[in-house]
Design a protein around this motif. Structure first.
Motif, PDB file in Angstrom:
ATOM      1  N   LYS A  78      60.835  32.033  22.917  1.00  0.00           N
ATOM      2  CA  LYS A  78      60.661  33.321  23.587  1.00  0.00           C
ATOM      3  C   LYS A  78      59.192  33.751  23.571  1.00  0.00           C
ATOM      4  O   LYS A  78      58.517  33.659  22.554  1.00  0.00           O
ATOM      5  N   CYS A  79      58.703  34.209  24.718  1.00  0.00           N
ATOM      6  CA  CYS A  79      57.324  34.673  24.845  1.00  0.00           C
ATOM      7  C   CYS A  79      57.132  35.961  24.051  1.00  0.00           C
ATOM      8  O   CYS A  79      57.884  36.926  24.217  1.00  0.00           O
ATOM      9  N   ARG A  80      56.102  35.980  23.200  1.00  0.00           N
ATOM     10  CA  ARG A  80      55.866  37.177  22.375  1.00  0.00           C
ATOM     11  C   ARG A  80      55.319  38.337  23.194  1.00  0.00           C
ATOM     12  O   ARG A  80      55.449  39.486  22.818  1.00  0.00           O
ATOM     13  N   ALA A  81      54.699  38.017  24.331  1.00  0.00           N
ATOM     14  CA  ALA A  81      54.121  39.086  25.161  1.00  0.00           C
ATOM     15  C   ALA A  81      55.198  39.818  25.950  1.00  0.00           C
ATOM     16  O   ALA A  81      55.181  41.042  26.056  1.00  0.00           O
ATOM     17  N   CYS A  82      56.150  39.068  26.521  1.00  0.00           N
ATOM     18  CA  CYS A  82      57.156  39.709  27.384  1.00  0.00           C
ATOM     19  C   CYS A  82      58.532  39.770  26.747  1.00  0.00           C
ATOM     20  O   CYS A  82      59.485  40.251  27.367  1.00  0.00           O
ATOM     21  N   GLU A  83      58.670  39.229  25.501  1.00  0.00           N
ATOM     22  CA  GLU A  83      59.962  39.214  24.804  1.00  0.00           C
ATOM     23  C   GLU A  83      61.058  38.533  25.616  1.00  0.00           C
ATOM     24  O   GLU A  83      62.215  38.939  25.602  1.00  0.00           O
ATOM     25  N   GLY A  84      60.678  37.515  26.335  1.00  0.00           N
ATOM     26  CA  GLY A  84      61.664  36.716  27.045  1.00  0.00           C
ATOM     27  C   GLY A  84      62.098  37.253  28.395  1.00  0.00           C
ATOM     28  O   GLY A  84      62.944  36.654  29.054  1.00  0.00           O
ATOM     29  N   THR A  85      61.526  38.359  28.843  1.00  0.00           N
ATOM     30  CA  THR A  85      61.955  38.926  30.126  1.00  0.00           C
ATOM     31  C   THR A  85      61.315  38.199  31.306  1.00  0.00           C
ATOM     32  O   THR A  85      61.832  38.240  32.423  1.00  0.00           O
ATOM     33  N   GLY A  86      60.174  37.551  31.047  1.00  0.00           N
ATOM     34  CA  GLY A  86      59.453  36.905  32.137  1.00  0.00           C
ATOM     35  C   GLY A  86      58.610  37.890  32.938  1.00  0.00           C
ATOM     36  O   GLY A  86      58.029  37.527  33.955  1.00  0.00           O
ATOM     37  N   ARG A  87      58.531  39.130  32.488  1.00  0.00           N
ATOM     38  CA  ARG A  87      57.751  40.163  33.178  1.00  0.00           C
ATOM     39  C   ARG A  87      56.870  40.884  32.162  1.00  0.00           C
ATOM     40  O   ARG A  87      57.231  41.032  30.993  1.00  0.00           O
ATOM     41  N   LEU A  88      55.695  41.330  32.626  1.00  0.00           N
ATOM     42  CA  LEU A  88      54.791  42.105  31.793  1.00  0.00           C
ATOM     43  C   LEU A  88      54.546  43.465  32.430  1.00  0.00           C
ATOM     44  O   LEU A  88      54.588  43.593  33.654  1.00  0.00           O
ATOM     45  N   PRO A  89      54.286  44.503  31.618  1.00  0.00           N
ATOM     46  CA  PRO A  89      53.990  45.823  32.193  1.00  0.00           C
ATOM     47  C   PRO A  89      52.758  45.753  33.085  1.00  0.00           C
ATOM     48  O   PRO A  89      51.816  45.005  32.804  1.00  0.00           O
ATOM     49  N   SER A  90      52.742  46.531  34.147  1.00  0.00           N
ATOM     50  CA  SER A  90      51.591  46.554  35.044  1.00  0.00           C
ATOM     51  C   SER A  90      50.392  47.162  34.319  1.00  0.00           C
ATOM     52  O   SER A  90      50.536  47.885  33.328  1.00  0.00           O
ATOM     53  N   ILE A  91      49.197  46.887  34.825  1.00  0.00           N
ATOM     54  CA  ILE A  91      47.992  47.399  34.175  1.00  0.00           C
ATOM     55  C   ILE A  91      47.944  48.929  34.260  1.00  0.00           C
ATOM     56  O   ILE A  91      47.477  49.600  33.333  1.00  0.00           O
ATOM     57  N   GLU A  92      48.464  49.504  35.364  1.00  0.00           N
ATOM     58  CA  GLU A  92      48.476  50.973  35.507  1.00  0.00           C
ATOM     59  C   GLU A  92      49.384  51.605  34.450  1.00  0.00           C
ATOM     60  O   GLU A  92      49.026  52.611  33.826  1.00  0.00           O
ATOM     61  N   TRP A  93      50.562  50.989  34.270  1.00  0.00           N
ATOM     62  CA  TRP A  93      51.512  51.537  33.288  1.00  0.00           C
ATOM     63  C   TRP A  93      50.922  51.439  31.886  1.00  0.00           C
ATOM     64  O   TRP A  93      51.025  52.367  31.073  1.00  0.00           O
ATOM     65  N   THR A  94      50.287  50.292  31.580  1.00  0.00           N
ATOM     66  CA  THR A  94      49.725  50.082  30.248  1.00  0.00           C
ATOM     67  C   THR A  94      48.579  51.050  29.969  1.00  0.00           C
ATOM     68  O   THR A  94      48.480  51.622  28.874  1.00  0.00           O
ATOM     69  N   VAL A  95      47.705  51.251  30.961  1.00  0.00           N
ATOM     70  CA  VAL A  95      46.578  52.175  30.781  1.00  0.00           C
ATOM     71  C   VAL A  95      47.078  53.597  30.551  1.00  0.00           C
ATOM     72  O   VAL A  95      46.564  54.326  29.692  1.00  0.00           O
ATOM     73  N   THR A  96      48.088  54.011  31.303  1.00  0.00           N
ATOM     74  CA  THR A  96      48.661  55.356  31.117  1.00  0.00           C
ATOM     75  C   THR A  96      49.205  55.511  29.700  1.00  0.00           C
ATOM     76  O   THR A  96      49.015  56.543  29.043  1.00  0.00           O
ATOM     77  N   LYS A  97      49.880  54.482  29.202  1.00  0.00           N
ATOM     78  CA  LYS A  97      50.416  54.507  27.837  1.00  0.00           C
ATOM     79  C   LYS A  97      49.284  54.600  26.814  1.00  0.00           C
ATOM     80  O   LYS A  97      49.366  55.372  25.835  1.00  0.00           O
ATOM     81  N   ALA A 105      38.657  41.943  22.787  1.00  0.00           N
ATOM     82  CA  ALA A 105      39.433  41.128  21.840  1.00  0.00           C
ATOM     83  C   ALA A 105      40.225  40.070  22.584  1.00  0.00           C
ATOM     84  O   ALA A 105      40.562  40.229  23.755  1.00  0.00           O
ATOM     85  N   ASP A 106      40.538  38.996  21.902  1.00  0.00           N
ATOM     86  CA  ASP A 106      41.302  37.892  22.489  1.00  0.00           C
ATOM     87  C   ASP A 106      42.801  38.185  22.362  1.00  0.00           C
ATOM     88  O   ASP A 106      43.522  37.571  21.564  1.00  0.00           O
ATOM     89  N   LEU A 107      43.251  39.154  23.145  1.00  0.00           N
ATOM     90  CA  LEU A 107      44.660  39.537  23.150  1.00  0.00           C
ATOM     91  C   LEU A 107      45.268  39.204  24.501  1.00  0.00           C
ATOM     92  O   LEU A 107      44.562  39.094  25.505  1.00  0.00           O
ATOM     93  N   GLY A 108      46.587  39.030  24.533  1.00  0.00           N
ATOM     94  CA  GLY A 108      47.262  38.721  25.783  1.00  0.00           C
ATOM     95  C   GLY A 108      47.183  39.881  26.765  1.00  0.00           C
ATOM     96  O   GLY A 108      46.916  41.029  26.389  1.00  0.00           O
ATOM     97  N   PHE A 109      47.412  39.565  28.048  1.00  0.00           N
ATOM     98  CA  PHE A 109      47.352  40.602  29.069  1.00  0.00           C
ATOM     99  C   PHE A 109      48.382  41.688  28.773  1.00  0.00           C
ATOM    100  O   PHE A 109      49.547  41.421  28.498  1.00  0.00           O
ATOM    101  N   GLY A 110      47.928  42.944  28.804  1.00  0.00           N
ATOM    102  CA  GLY A 110      48.834  44.062  28.553  1.00  0.00           C
ATOM    103  C   GLY A 110      48.955  44.425  27.090  1.00  0.00           C
ATOM    104  O   GLY A 110      49.626  45.394  26.741  1.00  0.00           O
ATOM    105  N   GLN A 111      48.287  43.665  26.203  1.00  0.00           N
ATOM    106  CA  GLN A 111      48.351  43.965  24.768  1.00  0.00           C
ATOM    107  C   GLN A 111      47.053  44.653  24.327  1.00  0.00           C
ATOM    108  O   GLN A 111      45.974  44.348  24.834  1.00  0.00           O
ATOM    109  N   TYR A 112      47.193  45.558  23.369  1.00  0.00           N
ATOM    110  CA  TYR A 112      46.013  46.267  22.875  1.00  0.00           C
ATOM    111  C   TYR A 112      46.254  46.720  21.446  1.00  0.00           C
ATOM    112  O   TYR A 112      47.391  46.745  20.959  1.00  0.00           O
ATOM    113  N   GLU A 113      45.168  47.082  20.779  1.00  0.00           N
ATOM    114  CA  GLU A 113      45.237  47.631  19.425  1.00  0.00           C
ATOM    115  C   GLU A 113      44.343  48.862  19.353  1.00  0.00           C
ATOM    116  O   GLU A 113      43.294  48.906  19.991  1.00  0.00           O
ATOM    117  N   MET A 114      44.793  49.883  18.559  1.00  0.00           N
ATOM    118  CA  MET A 114      43.985  51.086  18.362  1.00  0.00           C
ATOM    119  C   MET A 114      43.821  51.310  16.859  1.00  0.00           C
ATOM    120  O   MET A 114      44.801  51.476  16.137  1.00  0.00           O
TER     121      MET A 114
END
Length: 478
Positions: free
Chosen positions: A391-410, A463-472
């Protein structure tokens, strides 16, 4: 030429069946995820579900196994609950199906010990079944007489198609090996559960048994120890027996027989047909969906003839993919819509003929009112996709990632919440450059807004993080 290849490495065993150079079945088994099918355990009942006539049993492998103790043919409550276990009871059970996803292994109290020529049944005293594919009544009677004479007390048997023409000595040799396994069951009552009583053979030996058939020409194995163990059985290199070869070439086994590239394509989502059409195969937790498309075949000649030709080709390819990928459970095939009822019958018949080549029981149920073909294939082990992928750790097996707009808003909501509701007034935001730029806004407008309205300091760090991933990281600025 029908060939079984056994590729053994330190961490992984690959078993392939090839027909005339084409890969038709492929199994992976890692040391970490070995199949439990056929293993016998002394298990402890952890939970009982009377309404389901089932129990969850701890067999010592992590997830509790599922055991159906009910009688499907019962007509009264007394018959249904006759064998109802209690929490804490010890049960001797055999693994019927491996764990899949969140579901534990399926367990059974009806034991079976398969061999090359027959299956020994410890609880079916005197019952002898013979494969329907052995059609000669004389041969069937001959086999029944031999097996009846050799069966251990209290056991029954089902003679496989491979048993046709076998001598009494050959049956006697196999029954003695299987009878030794039956004796192991008697030790279960003296062992504290959960415990393993009997482990099924090494995947190579299991494959040698399951694939053993008159039409298999040769077995090729790249491991000398496994080769010698198989050679000792006496089932190879003799008259009317398949050849057993040790692969000693420097070129890897699958590559030597031109199967490596075929195995790599076994998980492709799109499977192209010769006509120009293609299949799209999607596996879900509940079922498998195979969608048929005209693709490049569209617009070539008469439309209905093109559709029928594509669907007929798709029926054969779908059957091949079910074997190759070990797709099982409920399988829905969405053929291209056919207006002609005769065309539907022709496609159904073609599919029924194609699945007959499968060793695993496969039933073509038929078309639904919506024109979807229903197929069921017996589940025995995880599909090739589940064996070969994680299972992909970025998408948890869904095969989809959040859009950049949604991620930035979050990210912005989180930053504002920290600055407004906590003692922290300095944030270090880590992400890939594209996400950081979107977060900062045009000409750093959003960063300036945070610093002015929230009196905070915001630092961006690539940072070398996957697309849509971030740390604060939060800090209190002095």
């Amino acid at each position: 030429m029908k060939r079984v290849l056994m590729d053994i490495s330190a961490d992984l065993t690959r078993i392939a069946l090839a027909e005339n150079g084409e890969l038709v079945e492929l199994y992976y088994e890692s040391k970490r995820d070995e199949s439990l099918v056929g293993n016998i355990y002394a298990g402890r009942v952890a939970n009982v579900m009377p309404n389901l006539q089932a129990a969850f049993v701890d067999i010592g492998v992590g997830k509790n196994g599922y055991y159906y103790y009910g009688n499907a043919r019962a007509v009264s409550d007394a018959e249904k609950n006759l064998a109802k276990p209690k929490v804490g009871d010890t049960l001797i059970l055999q693994v019927e199906k491996d764990a899949v996803g969140s579901k534990g292994a399926v367990l059974s109290g009806n034991f079976s010990f398969p061999g090359k020529f027959l299956v020994l049944l410890p609880k079916d005293a005197g019952e002898i079944g013979v494969s329907r594919k052995i059609t000669s009544s004389e041969e069937r009677n001959r086999i029944r007489e031999i097996v009846a004479e050799l069966l251990p007390k209290g056991c029954g048997a089902i003679v496989r198609t491979n048993g046709e023409g076998k001598t009494k000595e050959e049956f006697e040799k196999e029954i003695s090996v299987l009878a030794a396994k039956v004796e192991k069951l008697k030790t279960g009552e003296f062992i504290k559960p959960p415990a393993l009583l009997l482990q099924e053979n090494h995947p190579v030996k299991r494959a040698a048994r399951d694939f053993y058939a008159p039409d298999v020409d040769e077995y090729v194995v790249n491991d000398k120890t496994a080769y010698e163990e198989l050679l000792e059985t006496g089932d190879y290199n003799g008259e009317n027996q398949p050849l057993l070869k040790l692969h000693a070439e420097k070129l890897p086994l699958f590559e030597f027989y031109f199967l490596e590239s075929q195995s790599e394509k076994a998980l492709d989502e799109h499977v192209w047909l010769k006509s120009g059409g293609f299949l799209v195969i999607e596996e879900t937790e509940a079922c498998v969906v195979i969608d048929v498309n005209t693709g490049k075949a569209a617009g070539k000649g008469d439309l209905q003839k093109t559709i029928l030709k594509t669907n007929l080709e798709a029926a054969e390819e779908a059957a091949k993919q079910m074997r190759l990928r070990n797709l099982s459970g409920i399988i829905i095939i969405d053929f291209i819509d056919m207006a002609d009822g005769n065309a539907q019958k022709e496609v159904t018949k073609r599919l029924e003929m194609a699945v007959k080549k499968d060793r695993i029981k496969t039933v073509v149920v038929g078309m639904t009112e919506l024109g979807l073909m229903q197929v069921t294939r017996k589940k025995t082990r995880p599909s090739l996709k589940r064996q070969m992928t994680t299972k992909c750790r970025a998408c948890e097996g869904t095969g989809r990632l959040p859009s950049i707009e949604w991620t930035v808003t979050k990210m912005r909501r989180e930053a504002e919440s920290i600055l407004a509701n906590t003692i922290y007034n300095k944030l270090i935001v880590k992400a890939d450059q594209r996400l950081l730029s979107a977060f900062a806004g045009q000409e750093n407008s959003y960063l300036k807004y945070l610093e002015m309205d929230y009196d905070g300091m915001i630092l961006l760090e690539k940072a070398d993080l996957g697309f849509g991933q971030y740390e604060m990281e939060k800090e209190k600025q002095k």
